[in-house]
Design an enzyme around this catalytic site. Structure first.
Site, PDB file in Angstrom:
ATOM      1  N   ASP A  99       1.245 -55.413  -0.995  1.00 12.44           N
ATOM      2  CA  ASP A  99       1.394 -56.786  -1.489  1.00 12.44           C
ATOM      3  C   ASP A  99       2.743 -56.912  -2.194  1.00 12.44           C
ATOM      4  O   ASP A  99       3.458 -55.919  -2.379  1.00 12.44           O
ATOM      5  CB  ASP A  99       0.191 -57.242  -2.319  1.00 12.44           C
ATOM      6  CG  ASP A  99       0.188 -56.701  -3.738  1.00 12.44           C
ATOM      7  OD1 ASP A  99       1.268 -56.384  -4.274  1.00 12.44           O
ATOM      8  OD2 ASP A  99      -0.906 -56.587  -4.325  1.00 12.44           O
ATOM      9  N   LYS A 133      -6.771 -63.971  -0.607  1.00  8.48           N
ATOM     10  CA  LYS A 133      -7.756 -63.177   0.138  1.00  8.48           C
ATOM     11  C   LYS A 133      -8.359 -64.095   1.198  1.00  8.48           C
ATOM     12  O   LYS A 133      -9.483 -64.589   1.060  1.00  8.48           O
ATOM     13  CB  LYS A 133      -8.816 -62.698  -0.869  1.00  8.48           C
ATOM     14  CG  LYS A 133      -9.466 -61.415  -0.486  1.00  8.48           C
ATOM     15  CD  LYS A 133     -10.272 -60.863  -1.638  1.00  8.48           C
ATOM     16  CE  LYS A 133     -11.629 -60.442  -1.207  1.00  8.48           C
ATOM     17  NZ  LYS A 133     -12.389 -59.745  -2.219  1.00  8.48           N
ATOM     18  N   VAL A 164      -7.419 -56.680  -3.402  1.00  4.80           N
ATOM     19  CA  VAL A 164      -7.240 -57.839  -2.520  1.00  4.80           C
ATOM     20  C   VAL A 164      -6.632 -57.405  -1.194  1.00  4.80           C
ATOM     21  O   VAL A 164      -7.181 -57.676  -0.122  1.00  4.80           O
ATOM     22  CB  VAL A 164      -6.365 -58.910  -3.208  1.00  4.80           C
ATOM     23  CG1 VAL A 164      -5.919 -59.966  -2.217  1.00  4.80           C
ATOM     24  CG2 VAL A 164      -7.129 -59.549  -4.358  1.00  4.80           C
ATOM     25  N   THR A 187      -3.723 -49.001  -5.530  1.00  3.90           N
ATOM     26  CA  THR A 187      -2.686 -48.871  -6.562  1.00  3.90           C
ATOM     27  C   THR A 187      -3.046 -49.600  -7.844  1.00  3.90           C
ATOM     28  O   THR A 187      -2.211 -49.735  -8.735  1.00  3.90           O
ATOM     29  CB  THR A 187      -1.339 -49.409  -6.038  1.00  3.90           C
ATOM     30  OG1 THR A 187      -1.506 -50.810  -5.758  1.00  3.90           O
ATOM     31  CG2 THR A 187      -0.863 -48.672  -4.802  1.00  3.90           C
ATOM     32  N   LYS A 200     -16.872 -51.661   2.185  1.00  5.47           N
ATOM     33  CA  LYS A 200     -16.808 -53.098   2.450  1.00  5.47           C
ATOM     34  C   LYS A 200     -15.386 -53.628   2.459  1.00  5.47           C
ATOM     35  O   LYS A 200     -14.514 -53.122   1.775  1.00  5.47           O
ATOM     36  CB  LYS A 200     -17.556 -53.856   1.340  1.00  5.47           C
ATOM     37  CG  LYS A 200     -19.012 -53.527   1.304  1.00  5.47           C
ATOM     38  CD  LYS A 200     -19.807 -54.587   0.578  1.00  5.47           C
ATOM     39  CE  LYS A 200     -19.729 -54.526  -0.911  1.00  5.47           C
ATOM     40  NZ  LYS A 200     -20.830 -55.247  -1.540  1.00  5.47           N
ATOM     41  N   HIS A 315     -22.463 -58.761 -11.188  1.00  4.18           N
ATOM     42  CA  HIS A 315     -21.966 -59.527 -10.042  1.00  4.18           C
ATOM     43  C   HIS A 315     -22.976 -60.583  -9.593  1.00  4.18           C
ATOM     44  O   HIS A 315     -22.964 -61.007  -8.447  1.00  4.18           O
ATOM     45  CB  HIS A 315     -21.676 -58.597  -8.861  1.00  4.18           C
ATOM     46  CG  HIS A 315     -20.501 -57.685  -9.056  1.00  4.18           C
ATOM     47  ND1 HIS A 315     -20.515 -56.621  -9.923  1.00  4.18           N
ATOM     48  CD2 HIS A 315     -19.269 -57.668  -8.479  1.00  4.18           C
ATOM     49  CE1 HIS A 315     -19.357 -55.989  -9.873  1.00  4.18           C
ATOM     50  NE2 HIS A 315     -18.575 -56.597  -9.008  1.00  4.18           N
ATOM     51  N   HIS A 331     -10.980 -60.496 -11.238  1.00  2.41           N
ATOM     52  CA  HIS A 331     -12.312 -60.039 -10.826  1.00  2.41           C
ATOM     53  C   HIS A 331     -13.003 -59.214 -11.931  1.00  2.41           C
ATOM     54  O   HIS A 331     -14.140 -59.501 -12.328  1.00  2.41           O
ATOM     55  CB  HIS A 331     -12.208 -59.216  -9.539  1.00  2.41           C
ATOM     56  CG  HIS A 331     -13.521 -58.676  -9.083  1.00  2.41           C
ATOM     57  ND1 HIS A 331     -14.559 -59.483  -8.661  1.00  2.41           N
ATOM     58  CD2 HIS A 331     -13.997 -57.406  -9.022  1.00  2.41           C
ATOM     59  CE1 HIS A 331     -15.605 -58.740  -8.353  1.00  2.41           C
ATOM     60  NE2 HIS A 331     -15.295 -57.476  -8.558  1.00  2.41           N
TER      61      HIS A 331
HETATM   62  N1  LIG Z   1     -14.394 -53.851  -0.993  1.00  2.00           N
HETATM   63  C1  LIG Z   1     -14.894 -53.523  -2.150  1.00  2.00           C
HETATM   64  O1  LIG Z   1     -15.897 -52.855  -2.254  1.00  2.00           O
HETATM   65  C2  LIG Z   1     -14.262 -53.988  -3.401  1.00  2.00           C
HETATM   66  C3  LIG Z   1     -14.532 -53.326  -4.592  1.00  2.00           C
HETATM   67  C4  LIG Z   1     -13.935 -53.776  -5.736  1.00  2.00           C
HETATM   68  C5  LIG Z   1     -13.125 -54.876  -5.706  1.00  2.00           C
HETATM   69  N2  LIG Z   1     -12.905 -55.511  -4.539  1.00  2.00           N
HETATM   70  C6  LIG Z   1     -12.047 -56.689  -4.506  1.00  2.00           C
HETATM   71  O2  LIG Z   1     -10.802 -56.388  -5.089  1.00  2.00           O
HETATM   72  C7  LIG Z   1     -10.237 -57.536  -5.678  1.00  2.00           C
HETATM   73  C8  LIG Z   1      -9.702 -57.180  -7.022  1.00  2.00           C
HETATM   74  O3  LIG Z   1      -8.828 -56.099  -6.900  1.00  2.00           O
HETATM   75  P1  LIG Z   1      -7.677 -55.834  -7.941  1.00  2.00           P
HETATM   76  O4  LIG Z   1      -8.184 -55.980  -9.307  1.00  2.00           O
HETATM   77  O5  LIG Z   1      -7.058 -54.559  -7.541  1.00  2.00           O
HETATM   78  O6  LIG Z   1      -6.702 -57.068  -7.725  1.00  2.00           O
HETATM   79  P2  LIG Z   1      -5.373 -57.304  -6.847  1.00  2.00           P
HETATM   80  O7  LIG Z   1      -5.428 -56.646  -5.564  1.00  2.00           O
HETATM   81  O8  LIG Z   1      -5.133 -58.762  -6.894  1.00  2.00           O
HETATM   82  O9  LIG Z   1      -4.241 -56.583  -7.722  1.00  2.00           O
HETATM   83  C9  LIG Z   1      -3.980 -57.029  -9.008  1.00  2.00           C
HETATM   84  C10 LIG Z   1      -2.480 -57.274  -9.247  1.00  2.00           C
HETATM   85  O10 LIG Z   1      -1.838 -56.030  -9.477  1.00  2.00           O
HETATM   86  C11 LIG Z   1      -0.670 -55.933  -8.648  1.00  2.00           C
HETATM   87  N3  LIG Z   1      -0.452 -54.516  -8.429  1.00  2.00           N
HETATM   88  C12 LIG Z   1      -1.068 -53.702  -7.543  1.00  2.00           C
HETATM   89  N4  LIG Z   1      -0.710 -52.428  -7.756  1.00  2.00           N
HETATM   90  C13 LIG Z   1       0.170 -52.438  -8.787  1.00  2.00           C
HETATM   91  C14 LIG Z   1       0.869 -51.423  -9.482  1.00  2.00           C
HETATM   92  N5  LIG Z   1       0.711 -50.147  -9.207  1.00  2.00           N
HETATM   93  N6  LIG Z   1       1.673 -51.791 -10.486  1.00  2.00           N
HETATM   94  C15 LIG Z   1       1.802 -53.086 -10.825  1.00  2.00           C
HETATM   95  N7  LIG Z   1       1.166 -54.095 -10.231  1.00  2.00           N
HETATM   96  C16 LIG Z   1       0.342 -53.763  -9.220  1.00  2.00           C
HETATM   97  C17 LIG Z   1      -1.017 -56.763  -7.455  1.00  2.00           C
HETATM   98  O11 LIG Z   1       0.127 -57.169  -6.789  1.00  2.00           O
HETATM   99  C18 LIG Z   1      -1.762 -57.923  -8.087  1.00  2.00           C
HETATM  100  O12 LIG Z   1      -0.840 -58.845  -8.595  1.00  2.00           O
HETATM  101  C19 LIG Z   1     -11.339 -58.568  -5.695  1.00  2.00           C
HETATM  102  O13 LIG Z   1     -11.072 -59.512  -4.698  1.00  2.00           O
HETATM  103  C20 LIG Z   1     -12.594 -57.786  -5.361  1.00  2.00           C
HETATM  104  O14 LIG Z   1     -13.536 -58.542  -4.659  1.00  2.00           O
HETATM  105  C21 LIG Z   1     -13.443 -55.082  -3.396  1.00  2.00           C
HETATM  106  O1  LIG Z   2     -16.907 -56.311  -6.376  1.00  2.00           O
HETATM  107  C1  LIG Z   2     -17.312 -55.474  -5.658  1.00  2.00           C
HETATM  108  C2  LIG Z   2     -17.096 -55.607  -4.198  1.00  2.00           C
HETATM  109  O2  LIG Z   2     -16.329 -56.726  -3.894  1.00  2.00           O
HETATM  110  C3  LIG Z   2     -17.957 -54.266  -6.225  1.00  2.00           C
HETATM  111  O3  LIG Z   2     -17.474 -54.098  -7.515  1.00  2.00           O
HETATM  112  C4  LIG Z   2     -19.459 -54.268  -6.420  1.00  2.00           C
HETATM  113  O4  LIG Z   2     -19.810 -52.965  -6.741  1.00  2.00           O
HETATM  114  C5  LIG Z   2     -20.381 -54.726  -5.371  1.00  2.00           C
HETATM  115  O5  LIG Z   2     -20.046 -54.176  -4.158  1.00  2.00           O
HETATM  116  C6  LIG Z   2     -20.554 -56.216  -5.402  1.00  2.00           C
HETATM  117  O6  LIG Z   2     -21.456 -56.464  -6.392  1.00  2.00           O
HETATM  118  C7  LIG Z   2     -21.165 -56.889  -4.216  1.00  2.00           C
HETATM  119  O7  LIG Z   2     -20.204 -57.490  -3.526  1.00  2.00           O
HETATM  120  P1  LIG Z   2     -20.497 -58.604  -2.498  1.00  2.00           P
HETATM  121  O8  LIG Z   2     -21.589 -58.113  -1.583  1.00  2.00           O
HETATM  122  O9  LIG Z   2     -20.923 -59.787  -3.297  1.00  2.00           O
HETATM  123  O10 LIG Z   2     -19.189 -58.776  -1.826  1.00  2.00           O
HETATM  124 CO   LIG Z   3     -16.703 -55.916  -8.346  1.00  2.00          CO
END
Ligand SMILES: NC(=O)c1ccc[n+]([C@@H]2O[C@H](COP(=O)([O-])OP(=O)(O)OC[C@H]3O[C@@H](n4cnc5c(N)ncnc54)[C@H](O)[C@@H]3O)[C@@H](O)[C@H]2O)c1
Ligand SMILES: O=C(CO)[C@@H](O)[C@H](O)[C@H](O)[C@H](O)COP(=O)(O)O
Ligand SMILES: [Co+2]
Length: 429
Positions: A99, A133, A164, A187, A200, A315, A331
């Site tokens: 990103d 996203k 994201v 990261t 997921k 959640h 988040h």
């Molecule tokens: N698939 C899953 O199971 C799962 C689990 C947890 C969270 N998520 C998803 O992840 C998202 C949240 O992730 P997040 O908190 O990482 O947010 P994000 O991906 O938006 O990152 C947060 C910010 O940090 C910046 N960034 C990234 N790495 C950096 C670094 N090393 N140094 C400085 N800046 C940096 C990014 O550019 C962004 O601005 C939510 O949408 C959530 O639903 C998914």
């Molecule tokens: O936020 C997430 C995944 O996006 C995780 O922190 C969490 O442990 C769980 O997977 C969520 O509660 C469930 O996510 P979802 O099924 O609502 O996407």
């Molecule tokens: Co979560």
């Protein structure tokens, strides 16, 4: 042969209306009992079935997901990042997806890494933040796969960034050629302790969080804790929100670490560089305990066949609040509030002691997180949020509550007045 529905007296195995061809129905007019008609129909159908082909395919899939701490990941002397999962041969250009902030901070090092190693790569930078996203960004990635000729197995993309970009690129990888492997490099703190072990991916759609997505774990996830040293404090705090979830549902020692070292964890970005945390290595412990807890929970229920999931704690109400508040709430910030909201419900039910509730509020504050947001007092939004969560959980509340720090119970009978009570409490914080 015309079909007509006759409600027959069900024989042993038939419990509902049976569609009986009209010639049998005519028999009814000739005084045959419905029971005899149904039996005759069943018998003739059985005879016919013997001559019909019938195929059942049963298969299962072995899944091995490697999540490895890999220090000096961007050191060109370290081959790990450039390796093909499973040890295959690289056979073309690989897409490296980041990103915009990761590009800003690490872009040059990433380029040096791959060029020094002589790896054939192409780069794609996506906009940062949850509001990006989107399915459009999934399609942008797929277009680049087409452009550079991404193959089925020989050119797995590498995704470096927060949750994201991981979620968006993960969905692109699952859709492209009906699924290609990829390498995940989280990261952010949240990405390293929570998304890192997840199968997921997903994107937000029509105002709903993760409404479109699939299960497609990458074979390899590489974690280098030093990469999060550049995170803004607020992003560390947000990541700690997910660590708090894990602590509350199953790890009282993790809670103790968060409670005691919260401010240091934030200021040191879990690097254990300060005088206080370097002794007990609180940063390393928090990271390891959170990942271990998540891995334990996901390993036994990776595809979520069982919708009773303690990792959904915090959640239940937060998705609605988070999406409504976008981009104001991160988040992990919304999750921390969601955790507290359910701790309040637990205390109001007499399941959790007031002392434990006070400790949780104190811990949230020590980590620099806000315990509440005006939307956690918006009863209509919270009720609507719960209704959608219930749809997501197969029609049941499956609500995790706390009986202690680190101990949970599921309930199915949360009432509107309990939501109102907790919302009122949050509003008074
Ligand atoms: N698939 C899953 O199971 C799962 C689990 C947890 C969270 N998520 C998803 O992840 C998202 C949240 O992730 P997040 O908190 O990482 O947010 P994000 O991906 O938006 O990152 C947060 C910010 O940090 C910046 N960034 C990234 N790495 C950096 C670094 N090393 N140094 C400085 N800046 C940096 C990014 O550019 C962004 O601005 C939510 O949408 C959530 O639903 C998914
Ligand atoms: O936020 C997430 C995944 O996006 C995780 O922190 C969490 O442990 C769980 O997977 C969520 O509660 C469930 O996510 P979802 O099924 O609502 O996407
Ligand atoms: Co979560």
């Amino acid at each position: 042969m015309g079909l007509q529905t006759v409600v027959a007296q069900p024989p042993q195995a038939v419990r509902h209306a049976v569609a009986i061809p009209s010639e049998y129905a005519e028999g009814a007019e000739h005084g045959l009992s419905r029971r005899i008609i149904a039996n005759r129909f069943e018998e003739e159908t059985r005879n016919m079935m013997d001559k019909l082909g019938h195929w059942t395919l049963r298969t299962s899939q072995d899944v091995e997901i490697e999540v490895s701490e890999t220090p000096r990941l961007l050191d060109p002397a370290n081959p790990r990042l450039a390796q093909i999962p499973g040890g295959g041969e690289e056979s073309g250009t690989r897409l490296v997806i980041v990103d915009e902030h990761v590009e800003e901070i690490f872009g040059q090092r990433i380029r040096e890494y791959f060029s020094t190693r002589g790896a054939q790569v192409s780069y794609l930078t996506l906009p940062a933040g949850d509001e990006h996203k989107t399915i459009d960004n999934v399609l942008r990635i797929a277009s680049r796969f087409n452009e550079i000729g991404t193959e089925r197995t020989g050119t797995p993309p590498i995704v470096m960034g927060g949750g994201v970009v991981q979620d968006v690129a993960g969905l692109a990888a699952t859709l492209y050629r009906r699924g290609i492997p990829y390498v995940r490099v989280p990261t952010t703190l949240l990405g390293q302790i929570d998304g890192s072990v997840s199968a997921k991916n997903g994107v937000n759609f029509e105002g709903f969080r993760n409404r479109l997505g699939t299960f497609n774990p990458p074979p390899v996830t590489l974690i280098d804790r030093t990469l999060i040293a550049s995170l803004p404090e607020r992003q560390v705090q947000s990541g700690l929100g997910e660590a708090l979830k894990m602590a509350l549902i199953k790890d009282a020692e993790l809670f103790r670490l968060l409670e005691e070292y919260g401010p240091d964890l934030v200021s040191e970005r879990l690097q254990d560089t300060g005088p206080r945390t370097s002794g007990p290595e609180a940063g390393r412990q928090v990271m390891h305990r959170a990942i271990t807890g998540m891995a334990e929970e996901l390993e036994k229920n990776l595809w979520e066949r069982d919708l009773l999931r303690i990792v959904d704690y915090g959640h239940t109400f937060s998705p609605a609040v988070e999406m409504r508040a976008l981009p104001d709430l991160l988040h992990g910030e919304a999750v921390a509030m969601g955790c507290l909201f359910c701790a309040v419900i637990s205390a109001h039910r007499g399941l959790l002691s007031q002392e434990d509730l006070d400790r949780i509020v104190g811990c949230v504050r020590r980590m620099g997180l806000h315990p509440s947001h005006p939307m956690f007092s918006d009863v209509a939004l919270l009720r609507k949020g719960l209704a959608d969560t219930v749809r997501h959980r197969g029609g049941a509340q499956h609500l995790t509550l706390l009986t202690d720090i680190g101990q949970t119970v599921f309930v199915e009978d949360l009432t509107d007045s309990e939501i109102d009570g907790a919302a009122h409490w949050m509003g008074a914080l």
